[in-house]
Design a protein around this motif. Structure first.
Motif, PDB file in Angstrom:
ATOM      1  N   PRO A 113      35.297  74.580 -82.089  1.00 53.11           N
ATOM      2  CA  PRO A 113      34.661  74.262 -80.808  1.00 53.11           C
ATOM      3  C   PRO A 113      35.409  73.116 -80.123  1.00 53.11           C
ATOM      4  O   PRO A 113      35.815  72.157 -80.793  1.00 53.11           O
ATOM      5  CB  PRO A 113      33.251  73.816 -81.206  1.00 53.11           C
ATOM      6  N   ALA A 114      35.587  73.234 -78.834  1.00 61.58           N
ATOM      7  CA  ALA A 114      36.382  72.249 -78.100  1.00 61.58           C
ATOM      8  C   ALA A 114      35.852  70.825 -78.308  1.00 61.58           C
ATOM      9  O   ALA A 114      36.620  69.866 -78.285  1.00 61.58           O
ATOM     10  CB  ALA A 114      36.399  72.597 -76.612  1.00 61.58           C
ATOM     11  N   ALA A 115      34.548  70.666 -78.535  1.00 62.07           N
ATOM     12  CA  ALA A 115      33.979  69.328 -78.714  1.00 62.07           C
ATOM     13  C   ALA A 115      34.500  68.659 -79.985  1.00 62.07           C
ATOM     14  O   ALA A 115      34.514  67.436 -80.093  1.00 62.07           O
ATOM     15  CB  ALA A 115      32.452  69.411 -78.750  1.00 62.07           C
ATOM     16  N   ASP A 116      34.931  69.455 -80.967  1.00 61.51           N
ATOM     17  CA  ASP A 116      35.582  68.965 -82.187  1.00 61.51           C
ATOM     18  C   ASP A 116      34.771  67.885 -82.910  1.00 61.51           C
ATOM     19  O   ASP A 116      35.217  66.733 -83.061  1.00 61.51           O
ATOM     20  CB  ASP A 116      36.991  68.445 -81.855  1.00 61.51           C
ATOM     21  N   ALA A 117      33.614  68.275 -83.405  1.00 61.53           N
ATOM     22  CA  ALA A 117      32.737  67.321 -84.094  1.00 61.53           C
ATOM     23  C   ALA A 117      33.398  66.736 -85.339  1.00 61.53           C
ATOM     24  O   ALA A 117      33.088  65.618 -85.750  1.00 61.53           O
ATOM     25  CB  ALA A 117      31.432  68.024 -84.474  1.00 61.53           C
ATOM     26  N   ALA A 118      34.309  67.468 -85.943  1.00 55.39           N
ATOM     27  CA  ALA A 118      34.938  66.996 -87.178  1.00 55.39           C
ATOM     28  C   ALA A 118      36.116  66.071 -86.895  1.00 55.39           C
ATOM     29  O   ALA A 118      36.663  65.464 -87.814  1.00 55.39           O
ATOM     30  CB  ALA A 118      35.390  68.181 -88.017  1.00 55.39           C
ATOM     31  N   ILE A 133      37.146  68.441 -92.097  1.00 51.36           N
ATOM     32  CA  ILE A 133      36.142  69.500 -91.900  1.00 51.36           C
ATOM     33  C   ILE A 133      35.137  69.488 -93.048  1.00 51.36           C
ATOM     34  O   ILE A 133      33.924  69.531 -92.849  1.00 51.36           O
ATOM     35  CB  ILE A 133      36.836  70.870 -91.781  1.00 51.36           C
ATOM     36  N   ALA A 134      35.658  69.373 -94.265  1.00 52.42           N
ATOM     37  CA  ALA A 134      34.764  69.342 -95.422  1.00 52.42           C
ATOM     38  C   ALA A 134      33.908  68.076 -95.396  1.00 52.42           C
ATOM     39  O   ALA A 134      32.707  68.120 -95.690  1.00 52.42           O
ATOM     40  CB  ALA A 134      35.581  69.415 -96.713  1.00 52.42           C
ATOM     41  N   GLY A 135      34.544  66.955 -95.009  1.00 50.05           N
ATOM     42  CA  GLY A 135      33.821  65.685 -94.982  1.00 50.05           C
ATOM     43  C   GLY A 135      32.641  65.729 -94.036  1.00 50.05           C
ATOM     44  O   GLY A 135      31.548  65.265 -94.353  1.00 50.05           O
ATOM     45  N   LYS A 136      32.870  66.291 -92.856  1.00 46.76           N
ATOM     46  CA  LYS A 136      31.787  66.357 -91.872  1.00 46.76           C
ATOM     47  C   LYS A 136      30.834  67.520 -92.151  1.00 46.76           C
ATOM     48  O   LYS A 136      29.733  67.587 -91.595  1.00 46.76           O
ATOM     49  CB  LYS A 136      32.367  66.537 -90.460  1.00 46.76           C
ATOM     50  N   GLY A 137      31.301  68.467 -92.969  1.00 48.84           N
ATOM     51  CA  GLY A 137      30.456  69.626 -93.268  1.00 48.84           C
ATOM     52  C   GLY A 137      30.166  70.477 -92.040  1.00 48.84           C
ATOM     53  O   GLY A 137      29.087  71.035 -91.903  1.00 48.84           O
ATOM     54  N   MET A 187      29.316  81.490 -83.534  1.00 48.24           N
ATOM     55  CA  MET A 187      28.584  80.445 -84.247  1.00 48.24           C
ATOM     56  C   MET A 187      29.018  79.048 -83.845  1.00 48.24           C
ATOM     57  O   MET A 187      28.424  78.063 -84.286  1.00 48.24           O
ATOM     58  CB  MET A 187      28.818  80.579 -85.764  1.00 48.24           C
ATOM     59  N   GLY A 188      30.100  78.927 -83.073  1.00 40.77           N
ATOM     60  CA  GLY A 188      30.660  77.615 -82.795  1.00 40.77           C
ATOM     61  C   GLY A 188      31.210  76.991 -84.062  1.00 40.77           C
ATOM     62  O   GLY A 188      31.008  75.812 -84.349  1.00 40.77           O
ATOM     63  N   ALA A 189      31.947  77.787 -84.852  1.00 39.47           N
ATOM     64  CA  ALA A 189      32.464  77.314 -86.131  1.00 39.47           C
ATOM     65  C   ALA A 189      33.976  77.142 -86.076  1.00 39.47           C
ATOM     66  O   ALA A 189      34.634  77.619 -85.152  1.00 39.47           O
ATOM     67  CB  ALA A 189      32.100  78.303 -87.238  1.00 39.47           C
ATOM     68  N   TYR A 190      34.516  76.456 -87.078  1.00 38.11           N
ATOM     69  CA  TYR A 190      35.961  76.307 -87.231  1.00 38.11           C
ATOM     70  C   TYR A 190      36.501  77.477 -88.041  1.00 38.11           C
ATOM     71  O   TYR A 190      35.786  78.052 -88.864  1.00 38.11           O
ATOM     72  CB  TYR A 190      36.294  75.016 -87.983  1.00 38.11           C
ATOM     73  N   THR A 191      37.785  77.784 -87.832  1.00 37.64           N
ATOM     74  CA  THR A 191      38.430  78.750 -88.713  1.00 37.64           C
ATOM     75  C   THR A 191      39.939  78.600 -88.609  1.00 37.64           C
ATOM     76  O   THR A 191      40.451  77.935 -87.694  1.00 37.64           O
ATOM     77  CB  THR A 191      38.010  80.198 -88.396  1.00 37.64           C
ATOM     78  N   LEU A 192      40.602  79.215 -89.581  1.00 33.42           N
ATOM     79  CA  LEU A 192      42.065  79.221 -89.565  1.00 33.42           C
ATOM     80  C   LEU A 192      42.521  80.576 -89.041  1.00 33.42           C
ATOM     81  O   LEU A 192      42.093  81.610 -89.553  1.00 33.42           O
ATOM     82  CB  LEU A 192      42.602  78.997 -90.981  1.00 33.42           C
TER      83      LEU A 192
END
Ligand SMILES: Nc1ncnc2c1ncn2[C@@H]1O[C@H](COP(=O)(O)OP(=O)(O)OP(=O)(O)O)[C@@H](O)[C@H]1O
Ligand SMILES: [Mg+2]
Lengths: 271, 237, 234
Positions: A113-118, A133-137, A187-192
């Motif tokens: 997501p562009a907001a990049d919470a992680a 990513i793992a740290g922020k969950g 889902m607004g999720a991260y992925t590779l």
């Protein structure tokens, strides 16, 4: 009446035979490759050049790298174009394939997501990005389909010292790159993702590239001829012709020339 | 096939003894009418003769022994017609006999002529009135030139004109040497058509007599009541 | 324009422009599913009719099995056919995998149980009506099946249409055994799956609308034929 049924059956069998022979007209090879390459549009661009050059039609079956290797193991393809070096080497070592050659590379990109919470944008390198990513969950969608991309993702988690399996934020799609991106977008999720699929992907919604450029994200593709000694029906000459071409200057030129909106997606190997 | 000797036929269904020792002797000529109240077992008996039901006990001796594979035709109380033309429905009956298609059509056309339906040969059989349908069913049985024809209430719920038409056809079939066994509740029809009458009650034959004798002097109480129209009433309550 | 609106205008453009690539996959879909339904008609309907008329031990179990097979996931059929046709499988020597013939085989396996199950029900109902008449006329078991198949032809059209619908709309089996190869084994449904995974959802829906249009057209033709025939022999 019985006569009528037999006549219809004959008709159906004739139709089937016609379909089967139409499919076999002209020389062709089956290329098992990955969904990412197919969906990037690369094949649509380079294969007509090869076909015109050689008169050999290339039928692309797009699967995950793991599935493509399985198909090769069973002898259901003539040539493989995949991206998982370790698995490719094992495939050749086990005697299923011969003549593996480097073809090209593209790179993986971390999208989210562009907001990049992680805070992936500020990562030092790819491993750091996965750690954040793992740290922020934050939600992550994994291919989970034994594809080359999936294998690459798992390597990064390992380097970052993270065991994502079973974590609440970690979801395995068990699907190709496109469906996985559809899920991540929904889902607004991260992925590779591989750059090729990303570039041609149209349902991005709020997703954007958040991290790219680390050399460890490079994604090399290799081409392998299915071992004709093990599977005698493999079209050796035509397959070799394709391998020779895609690694030749002409093939390299074609690969370099493919672009989406001025962006080059694949770079020939060796550099 | 004749003389046909039926001895002590027994058949039970749903806990009821439907045929309860039915015996009768039938000669090779004429029209026999089966009379008897509703539920007496007339239709069951015809089905047995037709080979559709197996008796629990007793015997049917077909003159030569076993039931002949051919030569018996039946018209049911409610004949079913295929979704096909009249012609198609009639020629259907010739198919199991291995008659070639061209001959089937010719014979079907001829028999439709004789039951007065030739003009409608190409119409859908499903669109027929009750009386027309019964005539078609008769044609379908007739076309096989049976030795024995079983008719189960062929004129039930038909208007007088239709009844007359059916009776005429039945008589004509008889003149060709076909033995006819028929049920009806129309006593007038019985007197008009029958040579002899078999009266069945509660699954057994109470009386077998020439038609005039039967109506003039019925021997059994049950037949007397039935003729007077009382038995069906008693049965209903 | 929103996604759905875009899809409709795309679909219209695809249909109106008679896009050559769309025409190609529509044609292949029709060929593959048409042949599968033809096989289904020739194999499934008589099979169902035999089950509807015949009385033999194990019949009930067969009926249950057949009805159950109607719900068989197409992916399962696809995998089974894939394993059979694979070069390493029992039928590998014919080299049929990744060909339209393989797709016809898989779809035939899908539609035969469906068409047989519907035919079984239709013919069994008719048999209840005709059993005494046909038996009295001297029709044997096999001849009765033939007569009833013909007599129920209008109702059996539903079985054919159901088979066609299932074949045209399934994606799991053709994807696996056909491989979704462009210009060779790409059908309407595998193309839709492909466009969906490319994230081109409007194009996917547009292709879906084209598929719907084709199926509706076929159903319309069948319905008209049925009406015409029924008016003749109601
Ligand atoms: N297949 C069957 N199973 C169970 N019972 C049956 C069957 N066929 C007939 N019966 C019963 O046997 C009895 C005799 O029936 P049948 O049809 O022979 O009567 P019928 O004499 O023809 O009467 P009707 O004058 O009303 O036609 C009835 O009580 C009926 O319910
Ligand atoms: Mg009766």
């Amino acid at each position: 009446m019985a006569h009528g049924i037999l006549k219809k059956l004959k008709l159906a069998v004739l139709g089937l035979a016609a379909l089967a022979s139409a499919a076999h007209a002209g020389e062709s090879i089956v290329l098992a490759s990955t969904t990412s390459t197919e969906q990037s549009g690369l094949f649509n661009f380079i294969l007509p050049i090869f076909e015109k050059d050689s008169g050999i039609a290339v039928k692309v079956v797009a699967l995950g790298t793991g599935q493509a290797l399985d198909v090769g193991r069973r002898g259901d393809a003539d040539v493989l174009l995949v991206h998982d070096r370790a698995a490719e080497d094992k495939f050749v070592a086990d005697g299923y394939g011969v003549d593996r050659r480097d073809v090209m590379y593209n790179d993986f990109v971390l999208v989210g997501p562009a907001a990049d919470a992680a805070g992936v944008k500020g990562a030092r390198d790819a491993v750091d990005a996965f750690g954040r990513i793992a740290g922020k969950g934050v939600s992550w969608v994994s291919r989970g389909d034994r594809s080359g991309t999936h294998a690459a993702e798992l390597r990064f988690w390992q380097s970052a010292g993270v065991e994502p399996k079973g974590q609440g934020w970690y979801k395995e799609a068990g699907a190709g790159m496109g469906p996985t991106l559809n899920m991540a977008a929904g889902m607004g999720a991260y992925t590779l993702a591989d750059r090729g699929t990303w570039a041609s992907f149209r349902n991005r919604q709020d997703l954007a590239i958040l991290f790219a450029g680390d050399p460890r994200l490079y994604n090399p593709y290799g081409v392998i001829l299915v071992n004709p000694a093990r599977h005698p029906h493999v079209k050796r000459a035509a397959g070799e012709r394709f391998i020779d071409w895609i690694t030749s200057p002409a093939g390299r030129r074609a690969i370099s020339a493919y672009r989406i909106g001025n962006e080059q997606l694949f770079y020939p190997l060796p550099k | 096939m004749f003389p046909l000797t039926v001895r002590e036929l027994r058949w039970a269904a749903g806990g009821r003894q439907v045929l309860d020792g039915l015996s009768v002797d039938l000669g090779g000529e004429g029209i026999t009418i089966l009379l008897g109240p509703n539920g007496a077992g007339k239709s069951v008996f015809l089905r047995m003769l037709c080979g559709l039901l197996e008796a629990d006990g007793g015997s049917i001796d077909w003159g030569t022994g076993a039931r002949p594979a051919r030569g018996i035709a039946m018209v049911f109380q409610q004949p079913r017609m295929l979704r096909d033309s009249l012609l198609g429905n009639v020629e259907l009956a010739l198919r199991p006999l291995g008659v070639p298609a061209a001959e089937r059509r010719a014979r079907a056309q001829a028999v439709l002529e004789r039951v007065g339906l030739a003009g409608r040969a190409a119409d859908s059989a499903r669109g027929l009135s009750g009386g027309e349908r019964q005539r078609l069913a008769l044609a379908r049985a007739w076309i096989t030139r049976p030795r024995l024809l079983l008719l189960d209430e062929p004129t039930a719920s038909l208007d007088p004109g239709s009844v007359d038409a059916i009776e005429r056809i039945v008589r004509e079939i008889r003149t060709e040497g076909t033995r006819i066994l028929m049920t009806t509740h129309n006593l007038g029809q019985a007197t008009r058509l029958a040579d002899d009458v078999v009266f069945i009650d509660a699954g057994r034959v109470c009386e077998h007599a020439p038609v005039q004798r039967f109506f003039a002097r019925p021997a059994s109480q049950a037949a007397r009541l039935y003729i007077q129209g009382e038995l069906p009433w008693r049965m209903a309550f | 324009m929103n996604g759905l609106g875009l899809a409709f205008s795309d679909a219209f453009a695809l249909l109106a422009g008679f896009d050559r690539r769309v025409a190609e996959i529509v044609l292949l879909s029709l060929q593959v599913s048409g042949l599968a339904v033809l096989f289904g008609t020739v194999l499934g309907l008589p099979l169902g009719a035999c089950l509807g008329v015949g009385r033999f031990p194990g019949r009930q179990a067969l009926v249950v099995l057949l009805n159950g097979c109607m719900g068989l996931p197409s992916v399962v059929v696809g995998v089974v056919v894939y394993l059979a046709l694979s070069r390493s499988g029992p039928l590998g020597k014919f080299g049929l995998l990744y060909s339209p013939a393989a797709m016809v085989i898989a779809q035939t396996l899908l539609v035969v149980p469906l068409m047989a199950a519907i035919a079984r029900q239709v013919v069994e109902d008719a048999w209840r009506d005709y059993e005494e008449e046909l038996t009295a006329m001297g029709f044997g078991w096999a001849d009765s099946v033939r007569v009833l198949l013909h007599d129920c032809r209008h109702s059996l059209l539903v079985a054919v249409l159901a088979g066609l619908g299932r074949a045209m709309s399934e994606v799991g089996a053709v994807m696996i055994v056909g491989g979704n190869i462009e210009h060779s084994t790409r059908t309407m449904t595998t193309a839709i799956a492909l466009e969906t995974s490319k994230g081109d959802l409007p194009l996917a829906v547009a292709l879906g609308l084209v598929l719907l249009a084709v199926i509706l057209l076929l159903n319309g033709i069948a319905h008209a034929l049925r009406q015409w025939a029924m008016r003749r022999y109601a």
